[in-house]
Design an enzyme around this catalytic site. Structure first.
Site, PDB file in Angstrom:
ATOM      1  N   SER A 328       0.854  -1.176   0.000  1.00 18.15           N
ATOM      2  CA  SER A 328       0.000   0.000   0.000  1.00 18.15           C
ATOM      3  C   SER A 328       0.890   1.227   0.000  1.00 18.15           C
ATOM      4  CB  SER A 328      -0.919  -0.005   1.211  1.00 18.15           C
ATOM      5  OG  SER A 328      -1.881  -0.999   1.080  1.00 18.15           O
ATOM      6  N   THR A 329       1.336   1.582  -1.151  1.00 21.91           N
ATOM      7  CA  THR A 329       2.340   2.633  -1.308  1.00 21.91           C
ATOM      8  C   THR A 329       2.025   3.367  -2.598  1.00 21.91           C
ATOM      9  OG1 THR A 329       3.892   0.989  -0.442  1.00 21.91           O
ATOM     10  CG2 THR A 329       4.841   3.030  -1.283  1.00 21.91           C
ATOM     11  N   THR A 330       2.334   4.666  -2.663  1.00 21.16           N
ATOM     12  CA  THR A 330       2.125   5.377  -3.910  1.00 21.16           C
ATOM     13  C   THR A 330       3.273   6.341  -4.141  1.00 21.16           C
ATOM     14  OG1 THR A 330       0.470   6.558  -5.237  1.00 21.16           O
ATOM     15  CG2 THR A 330       0.739   7.263  -2.937  1.00 21.16           C
TER      16      THR A 330
END
Length: 502
Positions: A328-330
């Site tokens: 869960s990374t952007t």
């Protein structure tokens, strides 16, 4: 209108916030901060004001600064019987991944401190102007797109785990679907509060009091001193020379940048360009990933030790021998017309499921990420920066930014960035093709491979997992490139619904 810059990000609203600030006269760092704040709304399943990250800056006057605002472990580990910490299973379709959540999974959030420090050091516009797009987005709501809906479904056990999370992501008793609107008015109010009072309200003031009161009652490790003592660290970036360019990335104690540099060092003496579109390329890349994993496990000390000449030579020999997860990374990349570049990756882990009362801020689960704690969840060092895989990066030519790039994707961050760099610098692909091309990833004795790549012919079938279609499992690389004539262009990863604006 003359282009003031270009931005690549994981959501249209995120990119539009950055572009709006550029058009107001802001620089790349104003734009990056505006985009990060807006991503807390538009990409709230991936990042949050309760999360953490890094920003790699190159200024128009030639300075390179790595802002480390990643999570810090608590100063004291609470007794296990008092900690609420439990596993959930996330279903990706082709693979299942386990994460740990609950209040006991929360580390100190750094994103709020980070955006304020980047802005105070390098920004130009007033912070209120930079935060305005995020506040407006949170108040009017954001339409859930197909990718965000998919993320919600993957993380359903987290999003339905607490009443506060359900009110946010399942207001009608089921998860929001694509086309429905996510409203975050309490986050809008909180951002306005932060604009008015600064980050102290989050780390020492009323917001901190609410947060820590719950931490003490709900089984978390965090206490007031953990927030009060948090500091953003400014570091010298890691610099590695590859194919006549300078690769700049996140240095130790984080692992992502050193691991990418290690892999590039293994490839440096090989004629990779001659292997394009051959099974031998997949074989070499698999070996490089396998050896990088081995080195990370075998080389003592901080990750930078892997780049010592003797260590590199030892593993290069392994490359010439015959060979035996969600995140869960952007990421956001910005380059402006003044020669400033910002490459920034932020994350919330998968989220702990705990939401700070009255804020709609879900706090991270960085103590529940197995890749960040390879020695076990009960053995993390107290009061220490967590070693991240995140690797916001730049490619410099003649001390000028040619490329800003980075990726989300947990364990796949470094392999995604590595393959885009090889596509660009060895295969000379156009940027859009370099980002979209199929990828592979070696992990835990298995090779994950997207359609369009041939697996190594010597690889046993039981170690091969062929994905049915390109997947966000393989990362989400968002990149902006500046050509020799000053033209700006970008590429956003289709695996994560990315967008480019200029």
């Amino acid at each position: 209108m003359k282009t003031r810059g270009a931005i690549a990000a994981g959501h249209p609203q995120t990119a539009e916030a950055g572009l709006e600030v550029l058009h107001l006269g802001g620089n790349a760092f104003d734009a990056a901060v505006a985009a990060i704040l807006t991503s807390f709304v538009a990409e709230s399943v991936l990042t949050s004001a309760g999360g953490s990250g890094f920003l790699l800056a190159h200024t128009g006057d030639g300075r390179n600064i790595l802002f480390d605002f990643f999570s810090q472990t608590p100063r004291r580990r609470q007794k296990a019987e008092r900690v609420h910490f439990f596993p959930i299973a996330a279903d990706f379709g082709d693979t299942i991944q386990e994460f740990h959540i609950g209040p006991g999974s929360m580390a100190v959030p750094g994103n709020i401190a980070g955006v304020f420090q980047v802005h105070s050091r390098l920004g130009r516009l007033p912070f209120r102007a930079v935060a305005a797009p995020a506040i407006a987005c949170a108040r009017r709501g954001v339409v859930v797109n197909a990718f965000q809906a998919f993320c919600l479904k993957v993380l359903e056990p987290i999003m339905l785990s607490t009443a506060a999370a359900r009110r946010l992501y399942a207001p009608e008793g089921r998860l929001l679907k694509a086309g429905e609107t996510l409203y975050m008015p309490e986050l809008a109010d909180t951002l306005e509060w932060l604009v008015a009072e600064g980050p102290a309200v989050f780390y020492r003031g009323e917001l901190a009091r609410r947060f820590i009161t719950d931490c003490e009652q709900l089984g978390a490790h965090l206490r007031a001193g953990d927030l009060e003592n948090y500091q953003v660290i400014e570091r010298e970036p890691l610099i590695y020379h590859y194919r006549g360019r300078r690769f700049a990335s996140n240095p130790a104690p984080s692992a992502g940048g050193p691991l990418i540099a290690f892999a590039l060092a293994l490839l440096a003496d090989l004629d990779i360009a001659a292997l394009q579109d051959t099974p031998r390329y997949s074989e070499v890349l698999t070996q490089v990933m396998r050896l990088t994993d081995l080195a990370r496990a075998q080389v003592p000390g901080p990750p930078g030790q892997m780049l010592e000449p003797a260590t590199l030579e030892h593993y290069r020999k392994g490359l010439t021998d015959q060979p035996e997860r969600w995140g869960s990374t952007t990421h956001i990349s910005v380059i402006d017309s003044e020669g400033n570049a910002a490459s920034t990756t932020t994350t919330n882990g998968e989220g702990s499921a705990y939401v700070i009362p009255g804020t709609q801020i879900m706090v991270n689960n960085m103590l529940g990420e197995d890749d960040l704690h390879p020695e076990g969840f009960e053995r993390w060092p107290e009061d220490s920066r967590i070693a991240s895989m995140m690797a916001p990066s730049l490619v410099l030519e003649s001390e000028k930014p040619r490329l800003a790039l980075g990726s989300g994707g947990s364990k796949r961050i470094r392999t995604a960035i590595l393959q885009v760099l090889v596509n660009l610098l060895d295969f000379q692909m156009p940027l859009v093709q370099a980002v979209a091309s199929p990828r592979l990833h070696w992990e835990a004795g298995r090779l994950h491979i997207e359609p369009g790549l041939e697996p190594p012919p010597i690889l046993p079938d039981e170690t091969l997992l062929r994905w049915r279609e390109p997947s966000f499992f393989f990362g989400g690389v968002h990149a902006v490139e500046k050509a020799g004539d000053g033209t700006l262009s970008g590429a956003a990863d289709p695996r994560r619904g990315g967008v480019v604006l200029s």
